[in-house]
Motif scaffolding. Structure first.
Motif, PDB file in Angstrom:
ATOM      1  N   CYS A 134       0.855  -1.191   0.000  1.00  0.00           N
ATOM      2  CA  CYS A 134       0.000   0.000   0.000  1.00  0.00           C
ATOM      3  C   CYS A 134       0.885   1.234   0.000  1.00  0.00           C
ATOM      4  N   THR A 135       0.387   2.324  -0.555  1.00  0.00           N
ATOM      5  CA  THR A 135       1.101   3.594  -0.481  1.00  0.00           C
ATOM      6  C   THR A 135       1.380   3.968   0.972  1.00  0.00           C
ATOM      7  N   SER A 136       0.503   3.516   1.891  1.00  0.00           N
ATOM      8  CA  SER A 136       0.732   3.803   3.311  1.00  0.00           C
ATOM      9  C   SER A 136       2.025   3.154   3.813  1.00  0.00           C
ATOM     10  N   GLY A 157      -6.813  12.843  -7.033  1.00  0.00           N
ATOM     11  CA  GLY A 157      -5.934  11.681  -6.899  1.00  0.00           C
ATOM     12  C   GLY A 157      -6.627  10.442  -7.409  1.00  0.00           C
ATOM     13  N   ILE A 158      -6.002   9.789  -8.393  1.00  0.00           N
ATOM     14  CA  ILE A 158      -6.603   8.578  -8.968  1.00  0.00           C
ATOM     15  C   ILE A 158      -5.612   7.419  -8.956  1.00  0.00           C
ATOM     16  N   GLY A 159      -4.956   7.236  -7.800  1.00  0.00           N
ATOM     17  CA  GLY A 159      -4.313   5.957  -7.520  1.00  0.00           C
ATOM     18  C   GLY A 159      -5.430   4.982  -7.178  1.00  0.00           C
ATOM     19  N   GLY A 161      -5.783  13.630 -11.973  1.00  0.00           N
ATOM     20  CA  GLY A 161      -4.615  12.748 -11.961  1.00  0.00           C
ATOM     21  C   GLY A 161      -4.051  12.681 -13.367  1.00  0.00           C
ATOM     22  N   THR A 162      -2.866  12.066 -13.527  1.00  0.00           N
ATOM     23  CA  THR A 162      -2.256  12.062 -14.866  1.00  0.00           C
ATOM     24  C   THR A 162      -1.821  10.683 -15.373  1.00  0.00           C
ATOM     25  N   ARG A 163      -1.512   9.730 -14.474  1.00  0.00           N
ATOM     26  CA  ARG A 163      -0.980   8.454 -14.985  1.00  0.00           C
ATOM     27  C   ARG A 163      -1.981   7.837 -15.966  1.00  0.00           C
ATOM     28  N   PRO A 164      -1.527   7.548 -17.201  1.00  0.00           N
ATOM     29  CA  PRO A 164      -2.462   7.095 -18.249  1.00  0.00           C
ATOM     30  C   PRO A 164      -3.274   5.860 -17.851  1.00  0.00           C
ATOM     31  N   ASN A 205      -6.141  17.454 -15.420  1.00  0.00           N
ATOM     32  CA  ASN A 205      -4.695  17.327 -15.257  1.00  0.00           C
ATOM     33  C   ASN A 205      -4.236  18.434 -14.305  1.00  0.00           C
ATOM     34  N   TYR A 206      -3.874  18.027 -13.067  1.00  0.00           N
ATOM     35  CA  TYR A 206      -3.517  19.034 -12.048  1.00  0.00           C
ATOM     36  C   TYR A 206      -2.207  19.737 -12.364  1.00  0.00           C
ATOM     37  N   LYS A 207      -1.492  19.218 -13.384  1.00  0.00           N
ATOM     38  CA  LYS A 207      -0.227  19.859 -13.761  1.00  0.00           C
ATOM     39  C   LYS A 207      -0.456  21.015 -14.731  1.00  0.00           C
ATOM     40  N   VAL A 232      -9.471  11.075   2.491  1.00  0.00           N
ATOM     41  CA  VAL A 232      -8.957   9.745   2.846  1.00  0.00           C
ATOM     42  C   VAL A 232      -7.439   9.700   2.687  1.00  0.00           C
ATOM     43  N   ASN A 233      -6.844  10.791   2.246  1.00  0.00           N
ATOM     44  CA  ASN A 233      -5.392  10.812   2.052  1.00  0.00           C
ATOM     45  C   ASN A 233      -4.684  10.697   3.392  1.00  0.00           C
ATOM     46  N   TYR A 234      -3.574   9.992   3.417  1.00  0.00           N
ATOM     47  CA  TYR A 234      -2.744   9.840   4.628  1.00  0.00           C
ATOM     48  C   TYR A 234      -1.811  11.034   4.579  1.00  0.00           C
ATOM     49  N   LEU A 251     -10.564   6.559   8.694  1.00  0.00           N
ATOM     50  CA  LEU A 251      -9.659   5.453   8.400  1.00  0.00           C
ATOM     51  C   LEU A 251     -10.495   4.343   7.764  1.00  0.00           C
ATOM     52  N   CYS A 252      -9.880   3.619   6.884  1.00  0.00           N
ATOM     53  CA  CYS A 252     -10.527   2.493   6.193  1.00  0.00           C
ATOM     54  C   CYS A 252     -11.416   1.670   7.137  1.00  0.00           C
ATOM     55  N   PRO A 253     -12.662   1.399   6.778  1.00  0.00           N
ATOM     56  CA  PRO A 253     -13.481   0.502   7.595  1.00  0.00           C
ATOM     57  C   PRO A 253     -13.029  -0.954   7.455  1.00  0.00           C
ATOM     58  N   GLU A 256       8.297   3.494  -6.340  1.00  0.00           N
ATOM     59  CA  GLU A 256       8.703   4.238  -7.548  1.00  0.00           C
ATOM     60  C   GLU A 256       7.514   4.751  -8.357  1.00  0.00           C
ATOM     61  N   LYS A 257       6.361   4.085  -8.253  1.00  0.00           N
ATOM     62  CA  LYS A 257       5.151   4.481  -8.994  1.00  0.00           C
ATOM     63  C   LYS A 257       5.415   4.761 -10.470  1.00  0.00           C
ATOM     64  N   PRO A 258       5.850   3.742 -11.235  1.00  0.00           N
ATOM     65  CA  PRO A 258       5.993   3.950 -12.677  1.00  0.00           C
ATOM     66  C   PRO A 258       4.635   4.271 -13.321  1.00  0.00           C
TER      67      PRO A 258
HETATM   68  P1  NDP Z   1      -1.178   6.931  -5.361  1.00  0.00           P
HETATM   69  O1  NDP Z   1       0.145   7.524  -5.036  1.00  0.00           O
HETATM   70  O2  NDP Z   1      -1.218   5.737  -6.237  1.00  0.00           O
HETATM   71  O3  NDP Z   1      -2.096   8.043  -6.016  1.00  0.00           O
HETATM   72  C1  NDP Z   1      -1.983   9.384  -5.710  1.00  0.00           C
HETATM   73  C2  NDP Z   1      -2.732  10.193  -6.733  1.00  0.00           C
HETATM   74  O4  NDP Z   1      -2.597  11.572  -6.388  1.00  0.00           O
HETATM   75  C3  NDP Z   1      -2.231  10.034  -8.150  1.00  0.00           C
HETATM   76  O5  NDP Z   1      -3.324   9.983  -9.039  1.00  0.00           O
HETATM   77  C4  NDP Z   1      -1.436  11.310  -8.367  1.00  0.00           C
HETATM   78  O6  NDP Z   1      -1.432  11.736  -9.718  1.00  0.00           O
HETATM   79  C5  NDP Z   1      -2.246  12.289  -7.550  1.00  0.00           C
HETATM   80  N1  NDP Z   1      -1.501  13.496  -7.218  1.00  0.00           N
HETATM   81  C6  NDP Z   1      -0.188  13.623  -6.938  1.00  0.00           C
HETATM   82  N2  NDP Z   1       0.125  14.920  -6.716  1.00  0.00           N
HETATM   83  C7  NDP Z   1      -1.020  15.613  -6.871  1.00  0.00           C
HETATM   84  C8  NDP Z   1      -1.346  16.991  -6.775  1.00  0.00           C
HETATM   85  N3  NDP Z   1      -0.441  17.915  -6.488  1.00  0.00           N
HETATM   86  N4  NDP Z   1      -2.630  17.337  -6.972  1.00  0.00           N
HETATM   87  C9  NDP Z   1      -3.566  16.410  -7.254  1.00  0.00           C
HETATM   88  N5  NDP Z   1      -3.311  15.092  -7.377  1.00  0.00           N
HETATM   89  C10 NDP Z   1      -2.056  14.711  -7.174  1.00  0.00           C
HETATM   90  O7  NDP Z   1      -1.855   6.643  -3.964  1.00  0.00           O
HETATM   91  P2  NDP Z   1      -2.980   5.595  -3.490  1.00  0.00           P
HETATM   92  O8  NDP Z   1      -4.187   5.720  -4.309  1.00  0.00           O
HETATM   93  O9  NDP Z   1      -2.370   4.265  -3.323  1.00  0.00           O
HETATM   94  O10 NDP Z   1      -3.261   6.164  -2.021  1.00  0.00           O
HETATM   95  C11 NDP Z   1      -3.771   7.478  -1.843  1.00  0.00           C
HETATM   96  C12 NDP Z   1      -3.632   7.920  -0.406  1.00  0.00           C
HETATM   97  O11 NDP Z   1      -4.533   7.206   0.433  1.00  0.00           O
HETATM   98  C13 NDP Z   1      -2.247   7.669   0.186  1.00  0.00           C
HETATM   99  O12 NDP Z   1      -1.868   8.803   0.955  1.00  0.00           O
HETATM  100  C14 NDP Z   1      -2.474   6.476   1.081  1.00  0.00           C
HETATM  101  O13 NDP Z   1      -1.526   6.397   2.106  1.00  0.00           O
HETATM  102  C15 NDP Z   1      -3.845   6.808   1.595  1.00  0.00           C
HETATM  103  N6  NDP Z   1      -4.580   5.702   2.221  1.00  0.00           N
HETATM  104  C16 NDP Z   1      -5.433   6.038   3.230  1.00  0.00           C
HETATM  105  C17 NDP Z   1      -6.169   5.089   3.873  1.00  0.00           C
HETATM  106  C18 NDP Z   1      -7.153   5.466   4.909  1.00  0.00           C
HETATM  107  O14 NDP Z   1      -7.588   4.577   5.643  1.00  0.00           O
HETATM  108  N7  NDP Z   1      -7.602   6.700   5.028  1.00  0.00           N
HETATM  109  C19 NDP Z   1      -6.009   3.665   3.544  1.00  0.00           C
HETATM  110  C20 NDP Z   1      -5.174   3.419   2.390  1.00  0.00           C
HETATM  111  C21 NDP Z   1      -4.462   4.412   1.788  1.00  0.00           C
HETATM  112  P3  NDP Z   1      -0.638  11.055 -10.934  1.00  0.00           P
HETATM  113  O15 NDP Z   1      -1.691  10.330 -11.687  1.00  0.00           O
HETATM  114  O16 NDP Z   1      -0.087  12.210 -11.641  1.00  0.00           O
HETATM  115  O17 NDP Z   1       0.399  10.140 -10.340  1.00  0.00           O
END
Ligand code: NDP
Ligand code: ZN
Length: 352
Positions: free
Chosen positions: A37-39, A174-176, A198-201, A217-219, A266-268, A295-297, A340-342
């Motif tokens: 996880c990103t966390s 954010g679209i991770g 978000g930007t990753r294709p 595109n936030y960029k 929900v961002n950490y 926090l995640c249920p 690395e998040k390719p």
């Molecule tokens: P990712 O790193 O995969 O995704 C992050 C996204 O944010 C990408 O789409 C990225 O864009 C975008 N982003 C980066 N910089 C900016 C910016 N300046 N403005 C807008 N968007 C931006 O993360 P995950 O989806 O895996 O996780 C997201 C968050 O959720 C993490 O902080 C994680 O720790 C947290 N989390 C929280 C939980 C909770 O219980 N609350 C549980 C699990 C995770 P780009 O497409 O360009 O890369």
């Protein structure tokens, strides 16, 4: 047994541990599929929850029961199970107040890879097995189920907390994997337009498949300006923060919401000590823009419901899986890939 651990802030490595004792209500699990996880990245490389020594990482797993305590009634050795990332103490007072993820202390429902060994090993321990494990239903793959335990549960909570009116408009920042799950949830909850930043294709592609109607595109300029342009200056009913940073994102989120709207985080948060709320854009504190977070249920029922959603085909969790590894030793590669998040990555899984 062997596990992949955080040795200290900034350092990872393999460790040897004793199989944990199984209490009367507990279970010992052998993982069959895990995902980083990103966390985990925030925890190891940003020290976001403080120092940890030789703690096995990982909190996303599907597995097989190898041992159960004498009071466990719903599970037996050999059962395939979905293991929520969050395993609350269901008898704690915070659970009775309606906040199981916060049991025993703030964020205390989050045990794996927070204050006990996580799932990146040959065995791991689950507290309160009857309340925290769900049987893996037929028709759901290990890797699909592994996307429910944290990604779907967290992202969909983001959309549940966002008070989306039927036909309302939503912005997901954010679209991770988490933001994508929030988009999936927003669609299920009846959003009309869903703007996704978000930007990753590969993420853009899945965002559209999950229900995003517009990609931002936030960029290429601030998110709020782009949202205002796309909504005749009105803004959106609900904003879900699932990425970004402490410098810009909260300003952009509040500035994108309509008066009376909701910002759901929900961002950490890591990287700075304070969150700045823009005063004027927040209506000098009188805009009725509410801020929610969570926090995640976890727990069995949450997992059963998410599995049920996937099984009836409302959305497909496997779309989040972009990389598959095989074998315990590949956990290290999967974690570093997550760091690395390719461009072609959403989530890696490791099948064991
Ligand atoms: P990712 O790193 O995969 O995704 C992050 C996204 O944010 C990408 O789409 C990225 O864009 C975008 N982003 C980066 N910089 C900016 C910016 N300046 N403005 C807008 N968007 C931006 O993360 P995950 O989806 O895996 O996780 C997201 C968050 O959720 C993490 O902080 C994680 O720790 C947290 N989390 C929280 C939980 C909770 O219980 N609350 C549980 C699990 C995770 P780009 O497409 O360009 O890369
Ligand atoms: Zn997580």
């Amino acid at each position: 047994f062997k596990g992949f651990a955080m040795k200290k802030i900034g350092e990872t490595g393999w460790v040897e541990k004793e199989v944990p004792k199984c209490g009367p209500m507990d279970a010992i699990i052998k993982p069959t599929c895990v995902s980083p996880c990103t966390s985990d990245i925030h925890t190891v490389w940003e020290g976001a929850i403080g120092e940890r020594t030789d703690m096995i990482l990982g909190h996303e797993a599907v597995g097989e029961v190898v041992e159960v305590g004498s009071l466990v009634t719903k599970f037996s050795p050999g059962d395939k199970v979905i293991v929520p990332a969050i395993t609350p103490d269901w008898d704690d007072e915070a659970a009775q107040r309606g906040f199981p993820s916060q049991t025993t202390e703030p964020l205390g429902g989050w045990k794996f890879s927070n204050f006990k060994d996580g799932v990146f090993g040959e065995r791991f321990h689950v507290n309160m097995a009857d309340g925290n494990l769900a049987h893996l239903p037929e028709g759901l793959s290990d890797e699909g189920a592994c996307m429910l335990v944290d990604m779907w549960s967290t992202g969909m909570m983001g959309s549940e907390n966002a008070d989306i009116p039927l036909g309302g408009t939503v912005l997901v920042i954010g679209i991770g994997a988490v933001g994508l799950s929030a988009i999936a949830g927003a669609k299920l909850l009846g959003a009309s337009k869903i703007f996704a930043a978000g930007t990753r294709p590969i993420s853009v592609k899945v965002a559209k498949e999950y229900g995003a109607t517009d990609i931002i595109n936030y960029k290429e300029g601030t998110i709020d300006e782009q949202v205002r342009d796309l909504t005749n200056g009105e803004g959106v009913d609900s904003v879900i923060i699932a990425g970004g940073n402490l410098e810009n994102t909260w300003k952009e989120a509040i500035s994108s919401a309509k008066a009376g709207g909701t910002v759901s985080n929900v961002n950490y948060l890591s990287g700075a000590d304070n969150v700045f709320i823009p005063r004027v854009e927040w209506g000098c504190g009188m805009s009725n823009i509410n801020i929610k977070n969570g926090l995640c249920p976890g727990g069995a029922v949450r997992m059963e419901r998410l599995a049920a959603l996937a099984l009836v085909g409302r959305q497909d969790p496997e779309l989040l899986v972009t990389h598959k590894f095989r074998g315990l030793e590949k956990i290290e590669d999967a974690l570093y890939l997550m760091k690395e998040k390719p461009k072609d990555l959403i989530k890696p899984v490791v099948l064991l």
